[in-house]
Design a protein around this motif. Sequence first.
Motif, PDB file in Angstrom:
ATOM      1  N   ALA A   1      16.614   8.189  29.129  1.00 33.94           N
ATOM      2  CA  ALA A   1      17.314   9.065  28.185  1.00 33.94           C
ATOM      3  C   ALA A   1      18.399   8.308  27.447  1.00 33.94           C
ATOM      4  N   LEU A   2      19.119   7.436  28.182  1.00 33.74           N
ATOM      5  CA  LEU A   2      20.170   6.639  27.549  1.00 33.74           C
ATOM      6  C   LEU A   2      19.575   5.714  26.505  1.00 33.74           C
ATOM      7  N   THR A   3      18.444   5.101  26.841  1.00 27.78           N
ATOM      8  CA  THR A   3      17.807   4.180  25.903  1.00 27.78           C
ATOM      9  C   THR A   3      17.363   4.903  24.643  1.00 27.78           C
ATOM     10  N   LEU A   4      16.721   6.069  24.824  1.00 29.73           N
ATOM     11  CA  LEU A   4      16.242   6.818  23.675  1.00 29.73           C
ATOM     12  C   LEU A   4      17.405   7.277  22.806  1.00 29.73           C
ATOM     13  N   ALA A   5      18.499   7.689  23.444  1.00 32.26           N
ATOM     14  CA  ALA A   5      19.664   8.150  22.689  1.00 32.26           C
ATOM     15  C   ALA A   5      20.296   7.025  21.905  1.00 32.26           C
ATOM     16  N   ALA A   6      20.091   5.785  22.363  1.00 38.00           N
ATOM     17  CA  ALA A   6      20.735   4.641  21.731  1.00 38.00           C
ATOM     18  C   ALA A   6      19.855   3.973  20.681  1.00 38.00           C
ATOM     19  N   CYS A   7      18.700   4.566  20.388  1.00 40.38           N
ATOM     20  CA  CYS A   7      17.837   4.000  19.362  1.00 40.38           C
ATOM     21  C   CYS A   7      18.360   4.379  17.986  1.00 40.38           C
ATOM     22  N   SER A   8      18.343   3.423  17.073  1.00 37.94           N
ATOM     23  CA  SER A   8      18.759   3.670  15.704  1.00 37.94           C
ATOM     24  C   SER A   8      17.812   2.917  14.794  1.00 37.94           C
ATOM     25  N   GLN A   9      18.101   2.915  13.500  1.00 35.12           N
ATOM     26  CA  GLN A   9      17.264   2.225  12.534  1.00 35.12           C
ATOM     27  C   GLN A   9      18.103   1.282  11.681  1.00 35.12           C
ATOM     28  N   THR A  10      17.513   0.154  11.346  1.00 30.49           N
ATOM     29  CA  THR A  10      18.154  -0.793  10.441  1.00 30.49           C
ATOM     30  C   THR A  10      17.996  -0.278   9.009  1.00 30.49           C
ATOM     31  N   PRO A  11      18.689  -0.885   8.030  1.00 34.30           N
ATOM     32  CA  PRO A  11      18.529  -0.456   6.634  1.00 34.30           C
ATOM     33  C   PRO A  11      17.100  -0.573   6.108  1.00 34.30           C
ATOM     34  N   THR A  12      16.261  -1.387   6.768  1.00 38.45           N
ATOM     35  CA  THR A  12      14.870  -1.504   6.327  1.00 38.45           C
ATOM     36  C   THR A  12      13.964  -0.476   7.010  1.00 38.45           C
ATOM     37  N   GLY A  13      14.536   0.327   7.933  1.00 41.53           N
ATOM     38  CA  GLY A  13      13.757   1.343   8.624  1.00 41.53           C
ATOM     39  C   GLY A  13      13.196   0.912   9.959  1.00 41.53           C
ATOM     40  N   ARG A  14      13.514  -0.299  10.411  1.00 38.00           N
ATOM     41  CA  ARG A  14      13.015  -0.776  11.702  1.00 38.00           C
ATOM     42  C   ARG A  14      13.841  -0.174  12.830  1.00 38.00           C
ATOM     43  N   SER A  15      13.156   0.270  13.894  1.00 33.15           N
ATOM     44  CA  SER A  15      13.858   0.830  15.051  1.00 33.15           C
ATOM     45  C   SER A  15      14.545  -0.282  15.835  1.00 33.15           C
ATOM     46  N   GLN A  16      15.722   0.008  16.374  1.00 27.16           N
ATOM     47  CA  GLN A  16      16.449  -0.975  17.165  1.00 27.16           C
ATOM     48  C   GLN A  16      17.219  -0.278  18.278  1.00 27.16           C
ATOM     49  N   LEU A  17      17.545  -1.044  19.315  1.00 25.42           N
ATOM     50  CA  LEU A  17      18.319  -0.553  20.449  1.00 25.42           C
ATOM     51  C   LEU A  17      19.778  -0.932  20.249  1.00 25.42           C
ATOM     52  N   THR A  18      20.665   0.075  20.209  1.00 26.86           N
ATOM     53  CA  THR A  18      22.102  -0.188  20.017  1.00 26.86           C
ATOM     54  C   THR A  18      22.879   0.601  21.062  1.00 26.86           C
ATOM     55  N   LEU A  19      23.211  -0.053  22.147  1.00 28.36           N
ATOM     56  CA  LEU A  19      23.852   0.603  23.282  1.00 28.36           C
ATOM     57  C   LEU A  19      25.369   0.606  23.209  1.00 28.36           C
ATOM     58  N   PHE A  20      25.939  -0.189  22.301  1.00 21.08           N
ATOM     59  CA  PHE A  20      27.390  -0.337  22.259  1.00 21.08           C
ATOM     60  C   PHE A  20      27.977   0.403  21.061  1.00 21.08           C
ATOM     61  N   SER A  21      29.203   0.844  21.207  1.00 22.49           N
ATOM     62  CA  SER A  21      29.880   1.534  20.115  1.00 22.49           C
ATOM     63  C   SER A  21      30.369   0.521  19.087  1.00 22.49           C
ATOM     64  N   ASP A  22      30.672   1.000  17.892  1.00 19.31           N
ATOM     65  CA  ASP A  22      31.234   0.123  16.867  1.00 19.31           C
ATOM     66  C   ASP A  22      32.537  -0.500  17.346  1.00 19.31           C
ATOM     67  N   GLU A  23      33.330   0.276  18.062  1.00 16.18           N
ATOM     68  CA  GLU A  23      34.617  -0.229  18.551  1.00 16.18           C
ATOM     69  C   GLU A  23      34.420  -1.388  19.524  1.00 16.18           C
ATOM     70  N   GLU A  24      33.427  -1.286  20.393  1.00 20.34           N
ATOM     71  CA  GLU A  24      33.155  -2.370  21.345  1.00 20.34           C
ATOM     72  C   GLU A  24      32.691  -3.624  20.626  1.00 20.34           C
ATOM     73  N   LEU A  25      31.780  -3.456  19.646  1.00 13.98           N
ATOM     74  CA  LEU A  25      31.295  -4.615  18.897  1.00 13.98           C
ATOM     75  C   LEU A  25      32.407  -5.242  18.076  1.00 13.98           C
ATOM     76  N   ASP A  26      33.268  -4.416  17.490  1.00 12.78           N
ATOM     77  CA  ASP A  26      34.382  -4.954  16.710  1.00 12.78           C
ATOM     78  C   ASP A  26      35.317  -5.779  17.599  1.00 12.78           C
ATOM     79  N   ARG A  27      35.513  -5.291  18.813  1.00 11.07           N
ATOM     80  CA  ARG A  27      36.383  -6.024  19.737  1.00 11.07           C
ATOM     81  C   ARG A  27      35.749  -7.352  20.149  1.00 11.07           C
ATOM     82  N   MET A  28      34.444  -7.338  20.395  1.00 16.47           N
ATOM     83  CA  MET A  28      33.751  -8.586  20.710  1.00 16.47           C
ATOM     84  C   MET A  28      33.850  -9.563  19.544  1.00 16.47           C
TER      85      MET A  28
END
Length: 264
Positions: free
Chosen positions: A13-40
Motif C-alpha cells: 500500500a505504501l509503494t502504491l501510494a508513493a507512485c507518481s508520474q514524470t512530466p513525460t508520463g512515466r510512472s516512478q516510485l517517490t517515497l520521500f517528501s520534497d522537504e526530505e529531498l531538499d534537505r539531502m
Amino acid sequence: MHWKTRGAIGALALTLAACSQTPTGRSQLTLFSDEELDRMGEQSFAQYQQQLPTVGGQTADYVQCVAQSVTQAASSGENWEVKIFKDDSANAFALPGGYIGVNTGLLKVAENQDQLATVLGHEVAHVLAQHANERVSTQAATQTGLSVLQSAAGLDSQGGQQLMGLLGMGAEYGIIKPFSRTQESEADVLGLELMAQAGFDPRASINLWQNMSANSQGQPPVWMSTHPSDGQRIEGLQAQMDQALAAYQQARANGRTPNCQRPS
C-alpha cells in the motif's frame, strides 16, 4: 491475519501510494517528501563546497546568466543557488532544493551559451522530474526494505539515519550519483525543451555532445558511466529537434533572447 502478511500488504500500500508520474508520463516510485529531498540536496551541496574551491568573477557571471535563463523558463519557483567549482572534469549537476554546480572543466567543452544551456537544461530537468527521489526511493526499497521507510519519522530518527547512510551522505557527495539510462534519456528530452523555451538554440545540443565524445577520447567520464552513448544521445535529440526548434522560435518571438557573455 499473520503479521508478515499484514506487513506485506502495508508495504504494498505504501509503494502504491508513493507512485507518481514524470512530466513525460512515466510512472516512478517517490517515497520521500520534497522537504526530505531538499534537505539531502542542501547537505550534498555543502559537502561538495567543502571539497572543491569555487570560482567567481566573469566566469561566475557567465554561468549565472545561463543558469538563470534556464531556471526562469522552468518556472519551478525555486531560487536557485549557482556555484562554479575549480575542477577539470567536464561535469555539472543540479540538486533538489535549488542548487546548481558547474565545474570549470565543462566550460572547455561547452563552447558557447547554447551548449552550456544544453547541460544545465538537462541537469535541471533531472530535478523537475524528481529523478533523485526516484533513484533513492528505489535504492532504499530494494536494499533496506519498506519497513525502514515506515519507521523513518524523519531524517534525524534512527530509521532516517539508516537512510542517510544508504544514500552515502558524507561520501560521493550524497545524491550526486549517476542516474539510470531511462532517466538520462528523459532528462535529454525535457532539457532540450527547457533550453529552447529559455531562448537557447537547441541545435547546439548536437555540437555539445559531439564535443563531449571528442573530449572523452572514446571513454565516457565517470559521471556519464550509466548514460546513453553519445551516438544514442544525439539520435534521441535529433528526433525531438523539430519540436524544440518550434519552442525556440516562440521563445525568441516572446523576447527571450539570452545574451550571456562567455569570458575570453
